[in-house]
Design a protein around this motif. Structure first.
Motif, PDB file in Angstrom:
ATOM      1  N   LEU A 178      11.074  -4.876   2.559  1.00  0.00           N
ATOM      2  CA  LEU A 178      10.434  -3.663   3.067  1.00  0.00           C
ATOM      3  C   LEU A 178       9.709  -2.887   1.976  1.00  0.00           C
ATOM      4  O   LEU A 178       8.771  -2.151   2.261  1.00  0.00           O
TER       5      LEU A 178
ATOM      6  N   THR B   9       6.094  -3.392   2.062  1.00  0.00           N
ATOM      7  CA  THR B   9       5.462  -3.196   3.363  1.00  0.00           C
ATOM      8  C   THR B   9       5.265  -1.716   3.652  1.00  0.00           C
ATOM      9  O   THR B   9       5.805  -0.850   2.962  1.00  0.00           O
ATOM     10  N   LYS B  10       4.493  -1.453   4.681  1.00  0.00           N
ATOM     11  CA  LYS B  10       4.375  -0.106   5.248  1.00  0.00           C
ATOM     12  C   LYS B  10       5.147  -0.132   6.552  1.00  0.00           C
ATOM     13  O   LYS B  10       4.786  -0.842   7.497  1.00  0.00           O
ATOM     14  N   PHE B  11       6.229   0.666   6.603  1.00  0.00           N
ATOM     15  CA  PHE B  11       7.146   0.601   7.743  1.00  0.00           C
ATOM     16  C   PHE B  11       7.595   2.005   8.091  1.00  0.00           C
ATOM     17  O   PHE B  11       8.123   2.732   7.239  1.00  0.00           O
ATOM     18  N   ASP B  12       7.384   2.414   9.344  1.00  0.00           N
ATOM     19  CA  ASP B  12       7.703   3.771   9.772  1.00  0.00           C
ATOM     20  C   ASP B  12       8.905   3.850  10.701  1.00  0.00           C
ATOM     21  O   ASP B  12       9.127   4.869  11.367  1.00  0.00           O
TER      22      ASP B  12
ATOM     23  N   SER C 160       6.297  -2.424  13.595  1.00  0.00           N
ATOM     24  CA  SER C 160       6.686  -3.568  12.767  1.00  0.00           C
ATOM     25  C   SER C 160       6.206  -3.362  11.334  1.00  0.00           C
ATOM     26  O   SER C 160       5.174  -2.720  11.098  1.00  0.00           O
ATOM     27  N   PRO C 161       6.969  -3.870  10.358  1.00  0.00           N
ATOM     28  CA  PRO C 161       6.534  -3.745   8.955  1.00  0.00           C
ATOM     29  C   PRO C 161       5.199  -4.448   8.727  1.00  0.00           C
ATOM     30  O   PRO C 161       4.967  -5.541   9.255  1.00  0.00           O
ATOM     31  N   ARG C 162       4.325  -3.806   7.950  1.00  0.00           N
ATOM     32  CA  ARG C 162       3.016  -4.401   7.631  1.00  0.00           C
ATOM     33  C   ARG C 162       2.928  -4.630   6.127  1.00  0.00           C
ATOM     34  O   ARG C 162       3.101  -3.711   5.343  1.00  0.00           O
ATOM     35  N   TRP C 163       2.700  -5.864   5.732  1.00  0.00           N
ATOM     36  CA  TRP C 163       2.699  -6.251   4.315  1.00  0.00           C
ATOM     37  C   TRP C 163       1.539  -5.568   3.579  1.00  0.00           C
ATOM     38  O   TRP C 163       0.386  -5.667   3.978  1.00  0.00           O
TER      39      TRP C 163
ATOM     40  N   GLU D 222       8.746   6.982   5.984  1.00  0.00           N
ATOM     41  CA  GLU D 222       8.088   6.010   5.112  1.00  0.00           C
ATOM     42  C   GLU D 222       9.167   5.099   4.526  1.00  0.00           C
ATOM     43  O   GLU D 222       9.485   5.159   3.345  1.00  0.00           O
TER      44      GLU D 222
ATOM     45  N   GLY E 288       9.259   1.888   3.993  1.00  0.00           N
ATOM     46  CA  GLY E 288       8.805   0.950   2.972  1.00  0.00           C
ATOM     47  C   GLY E 288       8.729   1.608   1.611  1.00  0.00           C
ATOM     48  O   GLY E 288       9.173   1.041   0.599  1.00  0.00           O
TER      49      GLY E 288
ATOM     50  N   SER F 256      12.220   2.262   0.337  1.00  0.00           N
ATOM     51  CA  SER F 256      12.836   1.029  -0.172  1.00  0.00           C
ATOM     52  C   SER F 256      12.340   0.714  -1.577  1.00  0.00           C
ATOM     53  O   SER F 256      13.111   0.281  -2.444  1.00  0.00           O
TER      54      SER F 256
END
Length: 301
Positions: free
Chosen positions: A41, A44-47, A51-54, A263, A265, A268
């Motif tokens: 994570l 990635t960008k994950f809210d 879904s997580p976006r690399w 936020e 990602g 993490s």
């Protein structure tokens, strides 16, 4: 015969794995998997909703080049850890030196002084601390009764962090008990021989107590340093990171990014940077220990 023995051995191994299976499931599912997921994570960008976006190293680049609050939280955490940890350890050792002597009621004193370590990290204690150092709290009340000037302890950026450091030092009970156990393992014959040779109290303390206590000091330094870097509850409950981010500890800022701004990602990535920082300082302490830690069985390590 050999086949029977092999079958019994395999059966014993299977039984052993069955007995430890609850631990193995918990270890891999609740420890290893979350660690690996956190590492993924961080890139990635994950809210928490989608879904997580690399995004590769964008979180780390942003952290080190664009986020001023990241550097502020790091600065505050370094000040907190490198001030509060020595304060706690020195105070714990001083109290342990007083309690190592057999005095009436020593068991009660040890229990009473250990209690803050049990309840010290709780929300209730943080709320109590906030009330004590509030504008109308007990501390200002005592100062006013003595005719001394009062101040806004939690509202002043110059004093707010020191109230948290004081709280960390107040929770010295666990370190005190570890020091106490180490002091009781030092043979009294060493002190008696030094006294016969005319050594004063300071000489006995600096040349006998401290060198023989260095393995205990090493353990306490490592454990309390990690605790200092991970400190979260006091800042979250007492000051919420204010005023002017003067008490914005790293763990609190990480929480804000992950659970207030969603936020995950970025949070993490911050967690892995913190892990790296703690690992570097821990390795440095272990590396330096060969120059100042003394072991009875093998000399200096």
């Amino acid at each position: 015969m050999i086949g029977k023995l092999k079958k019994k051995r395999d059966h014993a191994n299977l039984s052993g794995y069955l007995f430890i299976s609850p631990f193995l499931v918990g270890f891999f599912w609740l420890t290893i998997f979350p660690i690996g997921m956190s590492l993924y994570l961080s890139f990635t960008k994950f809210d928490l909703l989608g879904s997580p976006r690399w995004i590769g190293l964008d979180n780390y680049v942003r952290m080190f080049t664009e986020d001023d609050k990241f550097w502020q939280s790091l600065k505050v955490t370094f000040l907190y850890a490198f001030t509060a940890v020595p304060f706690r350890l020195v105070f714990a050792l001083a109290v342990a030196l007083l309690l190592v002597k057999t005095i009436r009621g020593s068991g009660f004193y040890r229990t009473a002084l250990y209690l803050p370590s049990i309840i010290g990290g709780s929300v209730a204690v943080a709320v109590m601390w906030r009330q004590l150092f509030g504008n109308n709290g007990a501390i200002n009340g005592i100062l006013e009764a003595l005719g001394l000037p009062t101040t806004s302890w939690l509202g002043n950026p110059d004093t707010a962090i020191w109230t948290l450091i004081l709280l960390f030092g107040w929770q010295f009970g666990s370190s005190m008990l570890i020091f106490l156990a180490g002091l009781k393992n030092i043979p009294m014959s060493y002190y008696e021989a030094a006294s016969v040779d005319g050594a004063n109290a300071w000489y006995r303390f600096s040349r006998i107590t401290i060198p023989l206590l260095t393995p205990i000091i090493l353990f306490n330094v490592i454990m309390q340093m990690i605790s200092g870097f991970l400190s979260f509850t006091p800042s979250f409950i007492i000051t919420q990171g204010g005023p002017l981010n003067s008490t914005l500890l790293y763990a609190l800022y990480l929480y804000q990014r992950g659970f207030m701004f969603f936020e995950m990602g970025y949070a993490s990535a911050m967690a892995w940077v913190l892990l790296l920082i703690i690992g570097i300082f821990t390795a440095f302490v272990f590396r330096s220990s060969k120059h100042w830690v003394h072991y009875e069985s093998g000399g200096d390590r």
